[in-house]
Scaffold this motif. Structure first.
Motif, PDB file in Angstrom:
ATOM      1  N   LEU A  63      44.790  38.614  35.576  1.00  0.00           N
ATOM      2  CA  LEU A  63      44.876  40.039  35.902  1.00  0.00           C
ATOM      3  C   LEU A  63      46.078  40.338  36.781  1.00  0.00           C
ATOM      4  N   GLY A  64      46.862  39.292  37.109  1.00  0.00           N
ATOM      5  CA  GLY A  64      48.062  39.515  37.902  1.00  0.00           C
ATOM      6  C   GLY A  64      47.852  39.325  39.396  1.00  0.00           C
ATOM      7  N   LEU A  65      46.651  38.873  39.807  1.00  0.00           N
ATOM      8  CA  LEU A  65      46.423  38.617  41.228  1.00  0.00           C
ATOM      9  C   LEU A  65      47.078  37.288  41.596  1.00  0.00           C
ATOM     10  N   LEU A  73      39.949  37.644  47.496  1.00  0.00           N
ATOM     11  CA  LEU A  73      39.069  38.641  46.878  1.00  0.00           C
ATOM     12  C   LEU A  73      38.047  38.021  45.933  1.00  0.00           C
ATOM     13  N   TRP A 124      44.527  46.406  43.661  1.00  0.00           N
ATOM     14  CA  TRP A 124      45.248  45.427  44.469  1.00  0.00           C
ATOM     15  C   TRP A 124      46.589  45.028  43.873  1.00  0.00           C
ATOM     16  N   VAL A 125      46.719  45.118  42.559  1.00  0.00           N
ATOM     17  CA  VAL A 125      47.981  44.697  41.946  1.00  0.00           C
ATOM     18  C   VAL A 125      48.857  45.905  41.652  1.00  0.00           C
ATOM     19  N   LEU A 153      39.316  46.230  40.583  1.00  0.00           N
ATOM     20  CA  LEU A 153      39.930  45.314  41.551  1.00  0.00           C
ATOM     21  C   LEU A 153      41.429  45.139  41.334  1.00  0.00           C
ATOM     22  N   ALA A 154      41.784  44.727  40.109  1.00  0.00           N
ATOM     23  CA  ALA A 154      43.207  44.456  39.863  1.00  0.00           C
ATOM     24  C   ALA A 154      44.056  45.726  39.912  1.00  0.00           C
ATOM     25  N   LYS A 181      45.622  36.707  47.025  1.00  0.00           N
ATOM     26  CA  LYS A 181      44.677  37.764  46.642  1.00  0.00           C
ATOM     27  C   LYS A 181      43.511  37.180  45.854  1.00  0.00           C
TER      28      LYS A 181
END
Lengths: 366, 256
Positions: free
Chosen positions: A268-270, A278, B117-118, B113-114, A274
């Motif tokens: 998801l790109g985290l 998270l 945060w992203v 979430l993403a 993060k």
């Protein structure tokens, strides 16, 4: 020919013998003759023990008075604890300044309540207060400065010192332990080796020797005249020691999280931090709660070891009191009192951990 | 289709794999993979287990590292540059065999979430988008439940919605229906079909040959780490060229 059921069987209540008080008693206490005998014997033993304790601690005990002469009953003499209560709680912290400690307790209790309880939804400000502002505030409140009289740490003692030792160590050990655990699982070899080295070294040494090293050996390596506080040295020793244990507890939790969680977060790109903060850590810490609290409880009780380097925590100050020539022969009361205080704190932690586990349980809640 | 057409290095392509190799230790898992996926193209990858299908698509968003050759996604070449990896991962959504939903967050939180945060999208906006996608996968009423309270099919649809919330240009599906009970497979496939109809670029690793026939522009057959055959579905199923493809098809269609 096919056999087809066309009507649904009605829903029935369970049989009466399996429910209700009588059903439960029969099922659990008197299901066989052996079970019945064990039940009766256990009730007798519990009655004997409990009645003995109650008559010693309450019925035949003395609560009122000032001196040893007031200890007239055949049971416990709590006058001893009462008369030395101030010292047991605060050590040699000067009496007129004890309000500072009490204020610290109250602010701490409020902060803990706001962070730990369910009544406040947003944890941001309570968290900042408890973890950033409160420690600084406590330093000045307890030690002095800004117009407050300086109270040297050698005067700190009793339950106050125990709580300072325990809360500072817990406060440092958890985040440091998490970092060490992450470091131990890191893909960077230098970081990993440093963390493994630290954890394995510290875990292989008894806490007593860590405390000895901190209080006796460390000053030998420091330049002449440069020395820092004995309490600070004990705090550093205990914090690092429990951080190593905490790291292993957290690592266990991290290992239990399926690899797919990190992959999903990454996809998801985290990024690493993060994803950790998270996704991975909230789950890993959640499943580690029983072990983390177990370590905290162990740590809380280990604070009593500081008596070996001459710090007067609750146990050592009460122990000192029992050798007071005015109060000889009251060691039992003293130790029972210490045990009761420790039990209250440890049992509260344990209950809180159970409550938290239930609250955070999202797996199969229906 | 000629080899040259497949290796077209037009940077307009969604994904290009050029001479890619991968090893696990000494084991050569992917050998000289060449594949170009155009924008809007739907590709189904099939092959026996252990043939490297999953590994290949996991290389595309760097869940696995390739050791040789080039991977170019959306004009960006995948290297060790973490920034580029994150950039690509933002554009490429992935759906996993075991869903990999975050069990400590609600369905809605999984989806927001993403983006929060992203992509730094405000919470309210992220939630509105998430609800839109949950409606599309037909489970808006489950938004406040936790993943553990949903059936497998529902969880996989949440996983699809979670990926879509990042607004990806490319979606990778790694055996999305293999872990599902039979009666739940079609609800997930229907979601994927509607996605395909909207023109999403998709690479799907699956054994669902019915899905391949209805949706795919191209079917790719892999065996022992190599792409053995690629063709439009009709050609692939009616007139397979290689012996290995024929054997594979006879085995799986026999059991279907």
């Amino acid at each position: 020919m096919a056999i087809v059921k066309t009507e649904r069987h009605p829903e029935l209540a369970p049989p009466v013998s399996q429910t209700g008080v009588i059903g439960w008693v029969r099922e659990n206490l008197f299901s066989s003759w052996l079970n019945s005998v064990l039940t009766v014997v256990s009730i007798y033993v519990i009655w004997q023990a409990a009645s003995g304790i109650v008559s010693w601690a309450f019925i035949n005990a003395n609560f009122i008075g000032e001196t040893k002469a007031d200890c007239t009953g055949s049971g416990a003499c709590w006058v001893f604890i009462k008369a030395r209560f101030g010292q047991n709680m605060y050590g040699f912290y000067p009496e007129p300044e004890r309000w500072r400690v009490n204020l610290g307790y109250i602010l701490g209790a409020v902060g803990l309540f706001l962070v730990l309880s369910d009544y406040v939804k947003s944890k941001k400000w309570p968290g900042i207060f408890l973890f950033v502002i409160y420690p600084v505030l406590c330093y000045f409140l307890f030690y002095g400065g800004f117009g407050l009289e300086v109270i040297e740490t050698s005067q700190w003692g009793g339950l106050f010192l125990t709580l300072v030792l325990a809360s500072v160590s817990i406060f440092v050990a958890l985040p440091l332990g998490v970092l060490l655990a992450l470091g131990r699982r890191s893909e960077m070899p230098v970081i990993r080796m440093l963390c493994v080295g630290f954890i394995e070294l510290v875990r292989a040494v008894p806490l007593i020797s860590v405390l000895f090293m901190a209080s006796v050996m460390l000053p030998l390596f420091l330049p002449e005249g440069q020395n820092f506080d004995k309490l600070v040295r004990a705090l550093v020793g205990m914090s690092l020691f429990s951080a190593a244990y905490m790291a292993e507890v957290v690592r266990g939790g991290l290992q239990a999280i399926p690899k797919g969680q990190m992959e999903a977060a990454n996809s998801l790109g985290l990024g690493y931090w993060k994803s950790m903060g998270l996704i991975i850590l909230p789950q890993a810490l959640k499943i580690s709660i029983p072990s983390i609290v177990n370590t905290f409880i162990g740590l809380f009780k280990d604070t009593t070891l500081v008596l070996i380097i001459g710090l007067l925590d609750l146990l050592s100050i009460v122990k000192g009191g029992t050798t007071d020539k005015n109060w000889l022969g009251l060691a039992t009361e003293g130790y029972v009192f210490v045990a009761a205080v420790f039990w209250v704190f440890c049992f509260s932690m344990s209950r809180y951990s159970i409550w938290l586990e239930n609250k955070l349980h999202t797996g199969h809640k229906r | 289709m000629s080899e040259a057409a497949m290796n077209n290095t037009d940077s307009n392509s969604a994904i290009q794999l050029i001479g890619m190799h991968k090893w696990y230790g000494d084991f050569h898992v992917l050998r000289d993979i060449n594949l170009t996926v155009e924008r809007g193209e739907r590709i189904v990858v099939c092959g026996p287990s252990g043939s490297g299908k999953s590994t290949m698509i996991r290389c595309i968003n760097r869940l696995e590292e390739h050791q040789q050759g080039q991977i170019i996604v959306d004009g960006i070449e995948l290297t060790n540059d973490v920034k580029k990896i994150d950039e690509i991962r933002r554009e490429v959504g992935m759906v996993f065999q075991h869903f990999n939903l975050f069990p400590h967050l609600t369905v809605l939180e999984n989806c927001t979430l993403a983006p929060i945060w992203v992509r730094k999208i405000p919470k309210a906006e992220a939630e509105a988008t998430a609800m839109k996608f949950l409606e599309r996968v037909k489970i808006p009423e489950q938004a406040l439940k936790y993943p553990g309270q949903l059936s497998g099919g529902q969880q996989q649809r949440v996983a699809i919605a979670r990926s879509l919330c990042m607004n990806p240009r490319i979606m990778l599906f790694d055996e999305p229906t293999s872990a599902l009970d039979p009666e739940m497979i079609s609800e997930v496939l229907d979601t994927m079909i509607s996605l395909a109809e909207e023109g999403m670029t998709m690479i799907v690793v699956t054994h669902e040959m019915g899905f391949a026939k209805t949706v795919a522009d191209r079917v790719i057959f892999m065996d022992q780490g190599e792409i053995i055959e690629q063709a439009p579905p009709q050609e692939f199923f009616d007139n397979p060229q290689s012996e290995r493809t024929k054997l594979f098809l006879s085995q799986i269609l026999h059991n279907a």
